[in-house]
Design a protein around this motif. Structure first.
Motif, PDB file in Angstrom:
ATOM      1  N   SER B  30      48.902  32.712  34.079  1.00  0.00           N
ATOM      2  CA  SER B  30      48.301  32.702  35.418  1.00  0.00           C
ATOM      3  C   SER B  30      46.787  32.704  35.308  1.00  0.00           C
ATOM      4  O   SER B  30      46.214  33.415  34.478  1.00  0.00           O
ATOM      5  CB  SER B  30      48.766  33.915  36.226  1.00  0.00           C
ATOM      6  N   ASN B  31      46.133  31.878  36.134  1.00  0.00           N
ATOM      7  CA  ASN B  31      44.682  31.722  36.015  1.00  0.00           C
ATOM      8  C   ASN B  31      43.951  31.756  37.348  1.00  0.00           C
ATOM      9  O   ASN B  31      42.742  31.540  37.419  1.00  0.00           O
ATOM     10  CB  ASN B  31      44.360  30.419  35.291  1.00  0.00           C
ATOM     11  N   TYR B  32      44.698  32.003  38.432  1.00  0.00           N
ATOM     12  CA  TYR B  32      44.081  31.993  39.749  1.00  0.00           C
ATOM     13  C   TYR B  32      44.659  33.147  40.551  1.00  0.00           C
ATOM     14  O   TYR B  32      45.896  33.295  40.625  1.00  0.00           O
ATOM     15  CB  TYR B  32      44.361  30.651  40.434  1.00  0.00           C
ATOM     16  N   PHE B  33      43.769  33.960  41.163  1.00  0.00           N
ATOM     17  CA  PHE B  33      44.201  35.207  41.804  1.00  0.00           C
ATOM     18  C   PHE B  33      43.522  35.344  43.178  1.00  0.00           C
ATOM     19  O   PHE B  33      42.417  35.858  43.284  1.00  0.00           O
ATOM     20  CB  PHE B  33      43.861  36.403  40.909  1.00  0.00           C
ATOM     21  N   ILE B  50      39.636  34.661  42.763  1.00  0.00           N
ATOM     22  CA  ILE B  50      38.948  34.728  41.480  1.00  0.00           C
ATOM     23  C   ILE B  50      39.742  33.933  40.456  1.00  0.00           C
ATOM     24  O   ILE B  50      40.978  33.890  40.511  1.00  0.00           O
ATOM     25  CB  ILE B  50      38.751  36.201  41.039  1.00  0.00           C
ATOM     26  N   ARG B  51      39.039  33.299  39.572  1.00  0.00           N
ATOM     27  CA  ARG B  51      39.687  32.559  38.488  1.00  0.00           C
ATOM     28  C   ARG B  51      39.588  33.368  37.201  1.00  0.00           C
ATOM     29  O   ARG B  51      38.746  34.249  37.071  1.00  0.00           O
ATOM     30  CB  ARG B  51      39.038  31.191  38.333  1.00  0.00           C
ATOM     31  N   SER B  52      40.420  33.010  36.246  1.00  0.00           N
ATOM     32  CA  SER B  52      40.574  33.839  35.051  1.00  0.00           C
ATOM     33  C   SER B  52      39.360  33.816  34.137  1.00  0.00           C
ATOM     34  O   SER B  52      39.262  34.635  33.231  1.00  0.00           O
ATOM     35  CB  SER B  52      41.816  33.419  34.264  1.00  0.00           C
ATOM     36  N   ASN B  53      38.417  32.906  34.368  1.00  0.00           N
ATOM     37  CA  ASN B  53      37.224  32.873  33.531  1.00  0.00           C
ATOM     38  C   ASN B  53      36.089  33.745  34.100  1.00  0.00           C
ATOM     39  O   ASN B  53      34.967  33.737  33.585  1.00  0.00           O
ATOM     40  CB  ASN B  53      36.729  31.435  33.364  1.00  0.00           C
ATOM     41  N   VAL B  54      36.419  34.506  35.152  1.00  0.00           N
ATOM     42  CA  VAL B  54      35.430  35.367  35.805  1.00  0.00           C
ATOM     43  C   VAL B  54      35.994  36.775  35.875  1.00  0.00           C
ATOM     44  O   VAL B  54      37.179  36.961  36.143  1.00  0.00           O
ATOM     45  CB  VAL B  54      35.121  34.850  37.225  1.00  0.00           C
ATOM     46  N   GLY B  55      35.142  37.793  35.649  1.00  0.00           N
ATOM     47  CA  GLY B  55      35.624  39.164  35.684  1.00  0.00           C
ATOM     48  C   GLY B  55      35.472  39.848  37.024  1.00  0.00           C
ATOM     49  O   GLY B  55      36.210  40.782  37.339  1.00  0.00           O
ATOM     50  N   GLU B  56      34.502  39.391  37.825  1.00  0.00           N
ATOM     51  CA  GLU B  56      34.257  40.022  39.124  1.00  0.00           C
ATOM     52  C   GLU B  56      33.638  39.003  40.063  1.00  0.00           C
ATOM     53  O   GLU B  56      32.888  38.119  39.658  1.00  0.00           O
ATOM     54  CB  GLU B  56      33.318  41.219  38.966  1.00  0.00           C
ATOM     55  N   ARG B  61      31.099  42.679  51.860  1.00  0.00           N
ATOM     56  CA  ARG B  61      31.713  43.995  51.659  1.00  0.00           C
ATOM     57  C   ARG B  61      32.968  43.966  50.793  1.00  0.00           C
ATOM     58  O   ARG B  61      33.565  45.006  50.530  1.00  0.00           O
ATOM     59  CB  ARG B  61      32.061  44.612  53.008  1.00  0.00           C
ATOM     60  N   ILE B  62      33.419  42.808  50.406  1.00  0.00           N
ATOM     61  CA  ILE B  62      34.638  42.738  49.605  1.00  0.00           C
ATOM     62  C   ILE B  62      34.324  42.237  48.199  1.00  0.00           C
ATOM     63  O   ILE B  62      33.402  41.438  47.998  1.00  0.00           O
ATOM     64  CB  ILE B  62      35.724  41.859  50.257  1.00  0.00           C
ATOM     65  N   ALA B  63      35.095  42.719  47.238  1.00  0.00           N
ATOM     66  CA  ALA B  63      34.932  42.309  45.855  1.00  0.00           C
ATOM     67  C   ALA B  63      36.296  42.319  45.190  1.00  0.00           C
ATOM     68  O   ALA B  63      37.210  43.054  45.603  1.00  0.00           O
ATOM     69  CB  ALA B  63      33.988  43.253  45.121  1.00  0.00           C
ATOM     70  N   VAL B  64      36.446  41.484  44.192  1.00  0.00           N
ATOM     71  CA  VAL B  64      37.667  41.457  43.401  1.00  0.00           C
ATOM     72  C   VAL B  64      37.272  41.556  41.931  1.00  0.00           C
ATOM     73  O   VAL B  64      36.280  40.961  41.509  1.00  0.00           O
ATOM     74  CB  VAL B  64      38.498  40.185  43.688  1.00  0.00           C
ATOM     75  N   THR B  65      38.028  42.360  41.178  1.00  0.00           N
ATOM     76  CA  THR B  65      37.820  42.483  39.743  1.00  0.00           C
ATOM     77  C   THR B  65      39.087  42.053  39.027  1.00  0.00           C
ATOM     78  O   THR B  65      40.201  42.222  39.545  1.00  0.00           O
ATOM     79  CB  THR B  65      37.472  43.926  39.358  1.00  0.00           C
ATOM     80  N   LEU B  66      38.920  41.491  37.851  1.00  0.00           N
ATOM     81  CA  LEU B  66      40.052  40.991  37.062  1.00  0.00           C
ATOM     82  C   LEU B  66      39.936  41.480  35.627  1.00  0.00           C
ATOM     83  O   LEU B  66      38.880  41.344  34.998  1.00  0.00           O
ATOM     84  CB  LEU B  66      40.078  39.458  37.090  1.00  0.00           C
ATOM     85  N   ASN B  67      41.020  42.053  35.123  1.00  0.00           N
ATOM     86  CA  ASN B  67      41.115  42.445  33.718  1.00  0.00           C
ATOM     87  C   ASN B  67      42.254  41.643  33.104  1.00  0.00           C
ATOM     88  O   ASN B  67      43.427  41.977  33.266  1.00  0.00           O
ATOM     89  CB  ASN B  67      41.380  43.959  33.613  1.00  0.00           C
ATOM     90  N   LYS B  68      41.901  40.562  32.417  1.00  0.00           N
ATOM     91  CA  LYS B  68      42.920  39.672  31.856  1.00  0.00           C
ATOM     92  C   LYS B  68      43.731  40.343  30.759  1.00  0.00           C
ATOM     93  O   LYS B  68      44.924  40.105  30.616  1.00  0.00           O
ATOM     94  CB  LYS B  68      42.270  38.403  31.299  1.00  0.00           C
ATOM     95  N   THR B  69      43.080  41.187  29.984  1.00  0.00           N
ATOM     96  CA  THR B  69      43.764  41.842  28.875  1.00  0.00           C
ATOM     97  C   THR B  69      44.881  42.733  29.388  1.00  0.00           C
ATOM     98  O   THR B  69      45.998  42.729  28.869  1.00  0.00           O
ATOM     99  CB  THR B  69      42.781  42.668  28.036  1.00  0.00           C
ATOM    100  N   PHE B  73      44.372  43.083  38.554  1.00  0.00           N
ATOM    101  CA  PHE B  73      43.226  42.730  39.375  1.00  0.00           C
ATOM    102  C   PHE B  73      43.246  43.586  40.639  1.00  0.00           C
ATOM    103  O   PHE B  73      44.305  44.063  41.049  1.00  0.00           O
ATOM    104  CB  PHE B  73      43.182  41.232  39.697  1.00  0.00           C
ATOM    105  N   SER B  74      42.060  43.817  41.191  1.00  0.00           N
ATOM    106  CA  SER B  74      41.927  44.758  42.299  1.00  0.00           C
ATOM    107  C   SER B  74      41.031  44.196  43.388  1.00  0.00           C
ATOM    108  O   SER B  74      40.106  43.429  43.110  1.00  0.00           O
ATOM    109  CB  SER B  74      41.340  46.084  41.804  1.00  0.00           C
ATOM    110  N   LEU B  75      41.305  44.624  44.611  1.00  0.00           N
ATOM    111  CA  LEU B  75      40.473  44.288  45.777  1.00  0.00           C
ATOM    112  C   LEU B  75      39.738  45.554  46.201  1.00  0.00           C
ATOM    113  O   LEU B  75      40.356  46.612  46.341  1.00  0.00           O
ATOM    114  CB  LEU B  75      41.335  43.789  46.923  1.00  0.00           C
TER     115      LEU B  75
END
Lengths: 115, 115
Positions: B30-33, B50-56, B61-69, B73-75
């Motif tokens: 999976s590469n798109y969230f 967010i795409r998998s090549n980006v961490g945040e 007021r909104i942000a998404v973080t991604l931990n591929k390892t 991912f979180s909102l």
């Protein structure tokens, strides 16, 4: 622009009856989808289409059929409705075929109750 | 296939406070969230992705973080307002430009902002 329009918005069926849900989009989108939404289960993909005249199965296709005779329309059919098909159905579409065109636009939903 | 788990199912916060919704996914391909917001009686609408090549990624007021390892991912919503009250869905897909956007959704989080 109307975006994605679903008809009907509400329908009550008896077990064994048939019906068709209509989805129409005016954005010239290539890809169209049907999802069902059930409490505690999110949205699940029923069928989808990558272009006029094409359809493919999603995650939960059993009991449903679809057709896409025109690019702007995607029909979802229930041949013999069952109580397990009581749900809210959402149609969605996206432009596809180019970078950045992956965002889904959803309709407002069709609430189906099977007694 | 892909499986997306979303927590919590309900979240209540005071106006002005922050809200965090978390999702985990199972398919390393999976590469798109994306995150969708669904208001009462309406279809889901994309709020951030967010795409998998980006961490945040942030948008006001909104942000998404991604931990591929860890495959999660979180909102994050800061300075919450009453209009943030809605159901939020996370989703994941193995997105290819010339392919259908077959999203797998989480179960949803009902967020309530208390005045």
């Amino acid at each position: 622009n109307a975006g994605v329009t679903q008809t009907p918005k509400f329908r009550v069926l008896k077990t064994g009856q048939s019906m068709t849900l209509l989805c129409a989009q005016d954005m010239n989108h290539e890809y169209m989808y049907w999802y069902r939404q059930d409490p505690g289960m999110g949205l699940r993909l029923i069928h989808y289409s990558v272009g006029e005249g094409t359809t493919a199965k999603g995650e939960v296709p059993d009991g449903y059929n679809v057709s896409r005779l025109k690019k702007q329309n995607f029909l979802l059919g229930l041949e013999s409705a069952a109580p397990s098909q009581t749900s809210v159905y959402f149609c969605a579409s996206n432009r596809g075929l180019s970078s950045g065109a992956n965002v889904l636009t959803f309709g407002a939903g069709s609430r189906l109750t099977v007694l | 296939g892909e499986n997306v788990e979303q927590h919590p199912s309900t979240l209540s916060v005071q106006e002005g406070d922050s809200a965090v919704i978390k999702c985990t996914y199972s398919d390393s391909a999976s590469n798109y969230f994306p995150w969708y917001k669904q208001e009462l009686g309406k279809g889901p609408q994309l709020i951030i992705d967010i795409r998998s090549n980006v961490g945040e990624k942030k948008d006001q007021r909104i942000a998404v973080t991604l931990n591929k390892t860890a495959k999660h991912f979180s909102l994050h919503i800061t300075e919450t307002q009453p209009e943030d009250s809605a159901v939020y869905f996370c989703a994941a897909s193995n997105y290819r430009i010339q392919g259908a956007q077959k999203l797998v959704f989480g179960q949803g989080t009902r967020l309530t902002i208390n005045p």
